[in-house]
Design an enzyme around this catalytic site. Structure first.
Site, PDB file in Angstrom:
ATOM      1  N   LEU A 189     -14.959  -9.376   2.396  1.00  0.00           N
ATOM      2  CA  LEU A 189     -13.824  -8.476   2.594  1.00  0.00           C
ATOM      3  C   LEU A 189     -13.680  -7.614   1.343  1.00  0.00           C
ATOM      4  O   LEU A 189     -13.663  -8.137   0.227  1.00  0.00           O
ATOM      5  CB  LEU A 189     -12.538  -9.301   2.814  1.00  0.00           C
ATOM      6  CG  LEU A 189     -11.226  -8.515   2.820  1.00  0.00           C
ATOM      7  CD1 LEU A 189     -11.150  -7.575   4.026  1.00  0.00           C
ATOM      8  CD2 LEU A 189     -10.028  -9.470   2.845  1.00  0.00           C
ATOM      9  N   ASP A 243       6.004  -1.185   2.550  1.00  0.00           N
ATOM     10  CA  ASP A 243       7.330  -0.634   2.250  1.00  0.00           C
ATOM     11  C   ASP A 243       8.433  -1.637   2.611  1.00  0.00           C
ATOM     12  O   ASP A 243       8.238  -2.484   3.483  1.00  0.00           O
ATOM     13  CB  ASP A 243       7.502   0.674   3.043  1.00  0.00           C
ATOM     14  CG  ASP A 243       8.574   1.556   2.440  1.00  0.00           C
ATOM     15  OD1 ASP A 243       9.097   1.238   1.351  1.00  0.00           O
ATOM     16  OD2 ASP A 243       8.907   2.578   3.062  1.00  0.00           O
ATOM     17  N   HIS A 269       9.655  -6.918  -4.858  1.00  0.00           N
ATOM     18  CA  HIS A 269       8.239  -6.669  -5.199  1.00  0.00           C
ATOM     19  C   HIS A 269       7.526  -7.996  -5.487  1.00  0.00           C
ATOM     20  O   HIS A 269       6.399  -8.204  -5.070  1.00  0.00           O
ATOM     21  CB  HIS A 269       8.130  -5.745  -6.408  1.00  0.00           C
ATOM     22  CG  HIS A 269       8.698  -4.379  -6.165  1.00  0.00           C
ATOM     23  ND1 HIS A 269       8.411  -3.652  -5.035  1.00  0.00           N
ATOM     24  CD2 HIS A 269       9.531  -3.600  -6.904  1.00  0.00           C
ATOM     25  CE1 HIS A 269       9.047  -2.487  -5.092  1.00  0.00           C
ATOM     26  NE2 HIS A 269       9.740  -2.433  -6.214  1.00  0.00           N
ATOM     27  N   ILE A 288       3.215   9.065   6.292  1.00  0.00           N
ATOM     28  CA  ILE A 288       1.936   8.678   5.682  1.00  0.00           C
ATOM     29  C   ILE A 288       2.036   8.739   4.150  1.00  0.00           C
ATOM     30  O   ILE A 288       1.278   8.086   3.437  1.00  0.00           O
ATOM     31  CB  ILE A 288       0.806   9.574   6.238  1.00  0.00           C
ATOM     32  CG1 ILE A 288       0.567   9.215   7.719  1.00  0.00           C
ATOM     33  CG2 ILE A 288      -0.491   9.397   5.468  1.00  0.00           C
ATOM     34  CD1 ILE A 288      -0.412  10.115   8.421  1.00  0.00           C
ATOM     35  N   SER A 289       2.997   9.505   3.637  1.00  0.00           N
ATOM     36  CA  SER A 289       3.319   9.529   2.208  1.00  0.00           C
ATOM     37  C   SER A 289       2.113   9.708   1.282  1.00  0.00           C
ATOM     38  O   SER A 289       1.949   8.952   0.310  1.00  0.00           O
ATOM     39  CB  SER A 289       4.080   8.250   1.802  1.00  0.00           C
ATOM     40  OG  SER A 289       5.292   8.168   2.492  1.00  0.00           O
TER      41      SER A 289
HETATM   42  C1  FPP Z   1       7.474  -0.146  -1.545  1.00  0.00           C
HETATM   43  O1  FPP Z   1       8.715  -0.786  -1.327  1.00  0.00           O
HETATM   44  C2  FPP Z   1       6.609  -0.974  -2.356  1.00  0.00           C
HETATM   45  C3  FPP Z   1       6.069  -0.604  -3.568  1.00  0.00           C
HETATM   46  C4  FPP Z   1       6.271   0.721  -4.172  1.00  0.00           C
HETATM   47  C5  FPP Z   1       5.259  -1.537  -4.361  1.00  0.00           C
HETATM   48  C6  FPP Z   1       4.400  -2.502  -3.619  1.00  0.00           C
HETATM   49  C7  FPP Z   1       3.965  -3.552  -4.567  1.00  0.00           C
HETATM   50  C8  FPP Z   1       3.807  -4.861  -4.283  1.00  0.00           C
HETATM   51  C9  FPP Z   1       3.913  -5.417  -2.920  1.00  0.00           C
HETATM   52  C10 FPP Z   1       3.537  -5.843  -5.369  1.00  0.00           C
HETATM   53  C11 FPP Z   1       2.324  -5.638  -6.191  1.00  0.00           C
HETATM   54  C12 FPP Z   1       1.078  -5.494  -5.424  1.00  0.00           C
HETATM   55  C13 FPP Z   1      -0.126  -5.974  -5.807  1.00  0.00           C
HETATM   56  C14 FPP Z   1      -1.317  -5.579  -5.035  1.00  0.00           C
HETATM   57  C15 FPP Z   1      -0.264  -6.908  -6.923  1.00  0.00           C
HETATM   58  P1  FPP Z   1      10.042  -0.037  -1.794  1.00  0.00           P
HETATM   59  O2  FPP Z   1      10.364  -0.468  -3.170  1.00  0.00           O
HETATM   60  O3  FPP Z   1       9.884   1.431  -1.620  1.00  0.00           O
HETATM   61  O4  FPP Z   1      11.097  -0.605  -0.787  1.00  0.00           O
HETATM   62  P2  FPP Z   1      12.402   0.174  -0.258  1.00  0.00           P
HETATM   63  O5  FPP Z   1      11.913   1.307   0.590  1.00  0.00           O
HETATM   64  O6  FPP Z   1      13.105  -0.883   0.552  1.00  0.00           O
HETATM   65  O7  FPP Z   1      13.173   0.624  -1.443  1.00  0.00           O
END
Ligand code: FPP
Length: 255
Positions: A136, A25, A42, A200-201
């Site tokens: 892994l 997150d 991201h 935990i969402s």
């Molecule tokens: C949450 O941060 C993150 C996500 C919903 C996406 C996670 C994806 C990646 C790290 C990239 C792709 C992954 C792979 C495995 C290729 P948020 O957007 O909720 O952040 P915020 O809470 O600051 O808004």
């Protein structure tokens, strides 16, 4: 590998967690702080994924499970969802060779039917291409939700074993667990959530009954090797009682 259920037996634990599950997150906030579009966070987050895989592989972690996209993430703006899907496709196209070199077996869990056919195809290919690896296990949870998982397991169980419907009292945890989407893996020892929220969402809600929960304010794009080692150090000194008293544990370690 024999799966030990924390509610039926006390699992053997080690200083290094065998299964680490992460909610990555803070990508959006990392980007907003830098006046960048959320999607830049991201993209940067993919580098942290790479680092986490490398560090876990080196330290002997057997399972790393990452929550990449929850069943609730479809509620995000369409352009963000599209970018996340594109990143996922790119990562599958570019990273599988690297995973191969590192002895990583890749799995994707979740309701994949909602993804475009190209993405589904790449997922199947990546899983097949790395299926012989065992160092892994990297599991990406995509369009995943813990409640979805329990429901799909229940449905699969009743389809495969319809006689159970007539005798519901005979159903125990081990019967349902066989149908959960990560039935091959032990339960997570350590759950990490970056980005400051303490939730935990709807992640692995069945499997995390006895996981140690670690929360850090660090945003996912800033979560590197040092931050992961800090989480492991926190984990190493946790007293994992699995329902027993502290005195029982100390008596056992003295004997
Ligand atoms: C949450 O941060 C993150 C996500 C919903 C996406 C996670 C994806 C990646 C790290 C990239 C792709 C992954 C792979 C495995 C290729 P948020 O957007 O909720 O952040 P915020 O809470 O600051 O808004």
């Amino acid at each position: 590998m024999t799966i030990i259920s924390s509610t039926r037996e006390v699992p053997v634990t080690s200083a290094i967690p065998q299964h680490v599950a992460i909610i990555m997150d803070g990508n959006g906030r990392w980007a907003s702080k830098r006046l960048l579009p959320r999607t830049a966070g991201h993209a940067k987050g993919v580098q942290s994924v790479r680092r986490a895989v490398e560090t876990c592989g080196r330290l002997g972690v057997r399972h790393l499970t990452l929550f990449a996209f929850s069943s609730e993430n479809w509620r995000r703006p369409a352009e963000e969802v599209t970018l996340l899907m594109r990143l996922f496709v790119q990562a599958l196209e570019r990273e599988v060779a690297r995973l191969e070199d590192q002895g990583v077996r890749m799995h994707v869990v979740g309701d994949l039917s909602a993804f475009e056919p190209r993405l589904q195809e790449l997922i199947l290919q990546a899983q097949a291409q790395t299926a012989h690896n065992d160092k892994l296990h990297l599991t990406i949870a995509a369009n995943y939700g813990g409640r979805w998982d329990i429901l799909q397991a229940t449905r699969k169980m009743l389809i495969a074993e319809p006689e159970l419907a007539a005798n519901p009292l005979s159903i125990d945890e081990s019967q349902l667990e066989k149908y959960l989407s990560m039935s091959w893996a032990p339960e997570p020892d350590l759950f990490i959530r970056t980005g400051g929220e303490q939730r935990i969402s709807n992640f692995l809600i069945w499997q995390m009954a006895y996981s140690e929960l670690y929360f850090t304010d660090c945003y996912w794009p800033d979560f590197g090797e040092a931050e992961l080692l800090q989480a492991f150090e926190w984990y190493r000194v946790r007293e994992r009682r699995f329902g027993r008293t502290s005195a029982q544990l100390h008596a056992k370690s003295a004997s």
